[in-house]
Design a protein around this motif. Structure first.
Motif, PDB file in Angstrom:
ATOM      1  N   PRO A 414       0.823  -1.214   0.000  1.00 50.55           N
ATOM      2  CA  PRO A 414       0.000   0.000   0.000  1.00 50.55           C
ATOM      3  C   PRO A 414       0.855   1.260   0.000  1.00 50.55           C
ATOM      4  O   PRO A 414       1.994   1.267   0.471  1.00 50.55           O
ATOM      5  CB  PRO A 414      -0.807  -0.125   1.295  1.00 50.55           C
ATOM      6  N   GLU A 423      -5.595   0.897   4.877  1.00 50.96           N
ATOM      7  CA  GLU A 423      -4.524   1.088   3.907  1.00 50.96           C
ATOM      8  C   GLU A 423      -5.111   1.676   2.628  1.00 50.96           C
ATOM      9  O   GLU A 423      -6.260   1.415   2.273  1.00 50.96           O
ATOM     10  CB  GLU A 423      -3.835  -0.241   3.605  1.00 50.96           C
ATOM     11  N   TYR A 426      -1.439   1.895  -3.856  1.00 50.86           N
ATOM     12  CA  TYR A 426      -0.409   0.944  -4.273  1.00 50.86           C
ATOM     13  C   TYR A 426       0.869   1.706  -4.569  1.00 50.86           C
ATOM     14  O   TYR A 426       0.854   2.813  -5.108  1.00 50.86           O
ATOM     15  CB  TYR A 426      -0.877   0.199  -5.522  1.00 50.86           C
TER      16      TYR A 426
END
Length: 504
Positions: A414, A423, A426
């Motif tokens: 994350p 979270e 990416y």
């Protein structure tokens, strides 16, 4: 109600700009002032402290007015989802999606009710309101059920100042034509005219001022020069050309994909404060070039815009660019496009149930569109596994329907750890690939500097210290106000507001 309404002879005449300036002037004089726009059509949003969504222009105007933004400053926000339909955001929450015809037929009375309530709430809390219209007040095909121009001036019972854009040409015809098409009672409400975006020696327009005043009987309250780099955020895509000038050439070249249903393009505006950064809007293959980074911004119609990128070849171009060593960031809808699969079971994004679309597959995740929109201000830090910068604090906001989940937990890294414990996004290849739901990402000065310094290092350019964007933004706003002040008959504007109140 004490106040004034800014209307224009056309779209992008400078209504938002003048409204912001008026709010700032009054606030600087110690007046408790608030902006108001009854109905806004824009995919540029602002999230209030209580997690509600209003037009970005009204959010910025509230900051200029030193007031806390609220849904009453923009009770109706229309967010275009296609050429024929828009999502209605009512008092900051998604209400429903309607076509233009259905909106006029079924929403008008509810809209009037929302406007009356909002005006009453604001009047109870503020001394003066600066209202903003939309487009032109004399769109004949829409005028009988409009919710944003003369009808609102009548409900608020305030005088109107008409703004005309001289840069477009035909300013005399646009002013006279607008006034001629108003009803007599509406025309009587117009107490001043402002000529905006004048280039050159204003003394050359002296005869023009005399002609307008003699022909209309309405005073010209200012001939405002074209202000370069005023840094007052634009309201919609019509202002993109002015805000992000292609004339600027700098060391760092950022390519922003210009999506058909682009939203929250103000995420990119911090780059305007970076002297060595150029922002380019890429619309097709021919304008892609060889940028230092590519950003895919937010969109109101993710799958539709993804299909558009694939059709014109930009989808594959972005993938090839990343695989060749380029840097790519996707924000909100842009993040969703970078996933492997986009799933719309209820038609929340496309309007068609059961729609699936392959993504660009740079991020090992899938996005499922939900019927309930997430609208919230958010804070977080870079995820602890991200090298070197784990203590960097970020804040922004989220506005999205989709929820993204991992297809491969082993590849999960994350981008952010939010203060809620969730979270977000990416992160891969030391930041060469980032996806996030956080709007306002680049408004975080420390993070923006870290990210740009990596691009600078890659080109063997010296690192830069953070530019304090918030400080610069208000410095530029106050500078613009001071530049305008000599060309604006401000005392006469205030007299118009004061005398109207006594008369009524």
């Amino acid at each position: 109600m004490k106040g004034v309404m800014i209307q224009g002879t056309c779209s992008d005449a400078g209504k938002s700009f003048i409204t912001t300036v008026f709010c700032r002037l009054l606030a600087n004089e110690g007046v408790k002032v608030a902006p108001f726009k009854s109905q806004n059509m824009s995919n540029n949003s602002y999230v209030t402290v209580d997690g509600c969504e209003i037009g970005r222009a009204q959010g910025i105007q509230s900051e200029a007015a030193n007031a806390e933004a609220s849904v009453y400053m923009n009770p109706i926000l229309l967010k275009p989802r296609s050429d024929h339909s828009s999502e209605i955001v009512l008092f900051g929450k998604s209400y429903q999606t309607l076509s233009g015809v259905s909106y006029r037929d079924s929403f008008y009375e509810k809209g009037l009710e929302a406007i009356r309530l909002s005006l009453a709430k604001l009047e109870a809390s503020y001394e003066v309101l600066v209202l903003e219209g939309a487009g032109s007040p004399v769109e004949i095909n829409l005028k009988d059920r409009e919710l944003v121009n003369m009808k609102v001036a009548d409900l608020a019972d305030v005088p109107v100042i008409l703004v005309a854009d001289i840069e477009r040409g035909g300013i005399f015809a646009s002013i006279i034509g607008t006034l001629e098409l108003l009803e007599p009672s509406e025309r009587n409400r117009v107490k001043g005219i402002i000529v905006n975006k004048f280039r050159g020696d204003i003394r050359l327009f002296k005869d023009g001022i005399s002609w307008i005043e003699q022909r209309t009987g309405i005073p010209v309250l200012g001939v405002i020069p074209y202000i370069n780099g005023h840094m007052i955020e634009g309201e919609d895509s019509l202002s993109l050309a002015d805000r992000f000038s292609a004339d600027k050439k700098a060391s760092i070249d950022l390519a922003i994909i210009k999506l058909p249903f682009l939203s929250n393009y103000t995420d990119m505006e911090p780059f305007l404060y970076e002297k060595d950064v150029t922002v380019r809007w890429v619309e097709d293959m021919s304008t892609f070039g060889n940028p230092d980074a590519v950003i895919i911004p937010g969109t109101k119609s993710t799958i539709s815009d993804l299909q558009f990128l694939k059709k014109i070849g930009l989808g594959e171009k972005v993938k090839d660019y990343f695989q060749s060593g380029g840097t790519v960031i996707g924000i909100c809808g842009g993040y969703q496009m970078l996933c492997e699969e986009l799933i719309d079971p209820e038609g929340a994004d496309t309007g068609k149930k059961g729609t699936n679309e392959d993504g660009l597959a740079l991020i090992p995740a899938k996005t499922v569109f939900l019927t309930k929109k997430k609208t919230v201000r958010t804070k977080g830090t870079l995820h602890s596994q991200i090298e070197m910068t784990e203590k960097t604090q970020l804040e922004g906001y989220e506005i999205h329907l989709g929820h993204s989940t991992w297809n491969n937990e082993n590849k999960k890294l994350p981008f952010l750890m939010l203060e809620t414990g969730e979270e977000d996004g990416y992160y891969a290849e030391k930041g060469r690939l980032i996806g996030t739901y956080m709007h306002h990402l680049f408004h975080n000065d420390e993070w923006r500097t870290i990210w740009l310094n990596r691009l600078r290092e890659k080109k063997q350019l010296p690192p830069q210290n953070p530019t304090l964007m918030k400080t610069e933004k208000f410095k530029n706003l106050d500078q613009a106000v001071e530049e305008i002040r000599p060309f604006l008959k401000w005392d006469q504007v205030k007299d118009i507001m004061d005398s109207w109140g006594r008369e009524s």
